[in-house]
Design an enzyme around this catalytic site. Structure first.
Site: not given
Lengths: 425, 425
Positions: B189, B204, B301
């Protein structure tokens, strides 16, 4: 806490692993399922042989003790082989027992009938442990690829042959030397035929094809070549070209059909499958949406395989609690034809001997040119008795072209083709 | 065939992937679930921006069009971030919509409340896509490790940092060069803070810890170090020692507690995680019974992540058909304390600068000897300004010993410790 009682038929390596896990992991199983799980009765052939565990669990030689026991709702079949396992599971399902099995031979050959019998009796029939031991590949394909279109599933699904090929590559041993070592260490059976001839892997590809493509492929339709003809010099030449020889099962959409094969293949050393060594297994699933995913783990062994059995048992327990038993493990069905050989395209490694004389190599290249096939790497070595050994990596060609080339080389009479192995980049 | 209607909030990369999959894979979804799936309404912030898809699906800026539509039973949240995603999901669950989300930030920080709200409303709340993109790791841990005791889960769970570290290792670039390239290619980003500081990976690991150990770990309790201080010379020295530097998240039983950390680590080049390159992710699960298993695939993705979203949607559809909605995604709960630092043992890679003078190295070795810590490999390089750079791989030492060593080196004043990275063999 309510208790769910389990029966088991067979007490070999996997059965002993199941017994151990039910005992050792009781707290975790209760925490996850909200029920206690107890192994009540185990059917064995020889009571004396298992005297050591008779203190921990009730042993019997009589299947009726399970069939007629209303307390036992789930039964694990780990005797292996097709008969009498088929008859045992048939009786269990008919008696409304949920069945968990690790029996790939049986599921690959008689699965359709047993699945239908389970459905008719509103029973679960689960068999995660039948493919790739400790790797949870079937449930993953069924649940996590439910919305993706799988285009290829391929992998190393037999631990014995992978152990032998790993030793051949690392120790520069012949097939016979590596097999003997594997037998000494318990990685290969005294009669290793089913493993080394690729039959065991073919059973697994039949089951993987059913989950991945919804298509039932008869075991006889899986083109199967084992590792017993893999030569040490091809292992060495593969390494020199940058590849490792593995026994690879592949099921792939090709044209309008499905291509399924088990055969030795050259795997590029940077491909994830090249690093799967010894008795480990790995399955690579290619999805249209997700791309390439790989699932790696122990392909055999008592406790790893028992973990897959236990994951099925906890699934049955969850279904019992939710009253949702009797649904098929695999919900995808789409019967595809077998692929045309002209649609199946790969690169190949070819090893040949030719008379070491002027013009012989030209005959070979002429035959390849006629077929519009070409090669990317070629090595010639002096052999014995005036023969040269030629090793080639071709560009992509179809199975049909390969068959034509094989026929043309046979017609030449002077050339002998020792092997034609698929190349995986 | 009965139709199930879907709503969606957000239409970025993942949302567009979901739209594409619902359309392209309609036949497979129907074959597996027995229902048609249709995306009816998508809430976006800016209608003009998405004019191109307005032909295919109804777009609106008003969440109420979903909340008050009784036809829409499942809603996908792919707007990301904590606010207003939390408020949106709260409204959706309160309106009795099943929710599928890819929002790791939200699940890691506010998951407990939302899971309770889902349960109270008999709704499903699934979030497979929140960890490791296209890899179906959460469902696998929940279902396939239900009976095994997981002792460690570790992996590469952030694609941006793995892309940067891969480029640093392969191109011999500095962190800044690799970051810039990643930004140009869209792998990082414009503001990469959450990724490069390890925060995203920490989210996570919080979710993975909950599934693997049943323990809720606050994000703040995850020791987190990013990759923005990783020096090119340490990447090079790691390679010389036979390792690759990766950002590794680990959650591990240690003593009576649970240790959770995200930090750069040296991974032995023969370890499966060392071969996970670019934007790919991999999670290694170690079970007491099953041993080591590895799950590899694309970590980000649109389509890969959409596949995880769709696997959740098909699960909700199955639950709707079986009338079993409202059960928690993760059924394992066992609250462990955080591990004592004396119980957490690893080998470390240390890089220091010392004055390039007699006696300085001895001071270092004396401090290590006092702590009963020793090293297995050491390299000294001449540096600038009369400083030597020393790189060490230690034998196993505890986190407590490492902290004492760091304090002792700080007290020396002459030595500067640049990094202390865990070593994974």
């Amino acid at each position: 806490m309510e208790e769910i009682k389990l029966g088991m038929v067979g007490l070999g390596t996997v059965g002993s692993g199941v017994l151990e896990m039910v005992q050792k992991h009781a707290a975790k199983i209760s925490a996850v399922t909200g029920r206690k799980l107890a192994l009540k009765t185990v059917v064995v052939r020889n009571l004396a042989k298992h005297a050591a565990v008779a203190q921990q669990v009730h042993l019997t030689t009589d299947l009726n003790e399970i069939l007629t026991d209303p307390e036992i709702q789930i039964v694990v079949e780990v005797m292996g082989g097709i008969h009498p396992a088929k008859e045992v599971i048939t009786q269990l399902l008919t008696a409304h027992k949920h069945v968990v099995t690790a029996n790939k031979d049986l599921i690959a050959t008689e699965g359709a009938k047993l699945i239908e019998l389970a459905r008719a009796n509103h029973c679960d029939l689960l068999y995660e442990a039948s493919v790739a031991g400790g790797i949870p590949i079937l449930r993953t394909i069924a649940d996590s690829f439910a919305a993706d279109q799988i285009t290829e599933v391929k992998g190393i699904v037999n631990g014995t042959t992978n152990y032998i090929l790993t030793q051949m590559a690392q120790q520069h041993w012949s097939y016979e030397q590596a097999l003997q070592k594997a037998q000494e260490l318990g990685f290969a059976e005294a009669d290793p035929t089913n493993d080394v001839k690729g039959k065991d892997a073919a059973y697994k590809m039949v089951i993987l094809s059913q989950f991945s493509f919804g298509t039932r492929v008869p075991v006889a339709a899986v083109a199967t070549e084992g590792i017993d003809q893999v030569a040490a010099q091809d292992v060495a030449q593969a390494a020199a070209f940058g590849y490792t020889i593995k026994l690879v099962g592949v099921a792939r959409l090709a044209g309008d059909g499905l291509f399924v094969e088990v055969a030795p293949a050259l795997v590029n050393r940077h491909h994830p499958l090249a690093e799967v060594n010894n008795e480990n297994n790995a399955v690579m699933v290619r999805g249209q949406a997700v791309g390439d995913t790989l699932f790696y783990g122990p392909g055999a062994g008592g406790l790893p395989t028992a973990n897959s059995v236990l994951s099925d048992i906890t699934t049955v327990m969850k279904n019992m609690i939710l009253k949702t038993n009797g649904n098929s493990f695999n919900r995808y069905s789409k019967q595809l034809a077998l692929a045309e050989s002209a649609a199946v395209k790969d690169r190949y490694y070819l090893a040949l001997t030719l008379p070491d004389q002027p013009g012989e190599m030209q005959k070979l290249t002429t035959e390849m040119a006629k077929l519009n096939a070409s090669f990317s790497q070629i090595v010639q070595q002096a052999g014995q008795n005036g023969q040269a050994r030629v090793m080639i990596i071709t560009h992509e060609m179809s199975k049909a072209q390969l068959a034509q080339l094989q026929a043309a080389l046979a017609a030449l009479k002077t050339a002998t083709l020792h092997c034609a192995y698929r190349v995986i980049e």
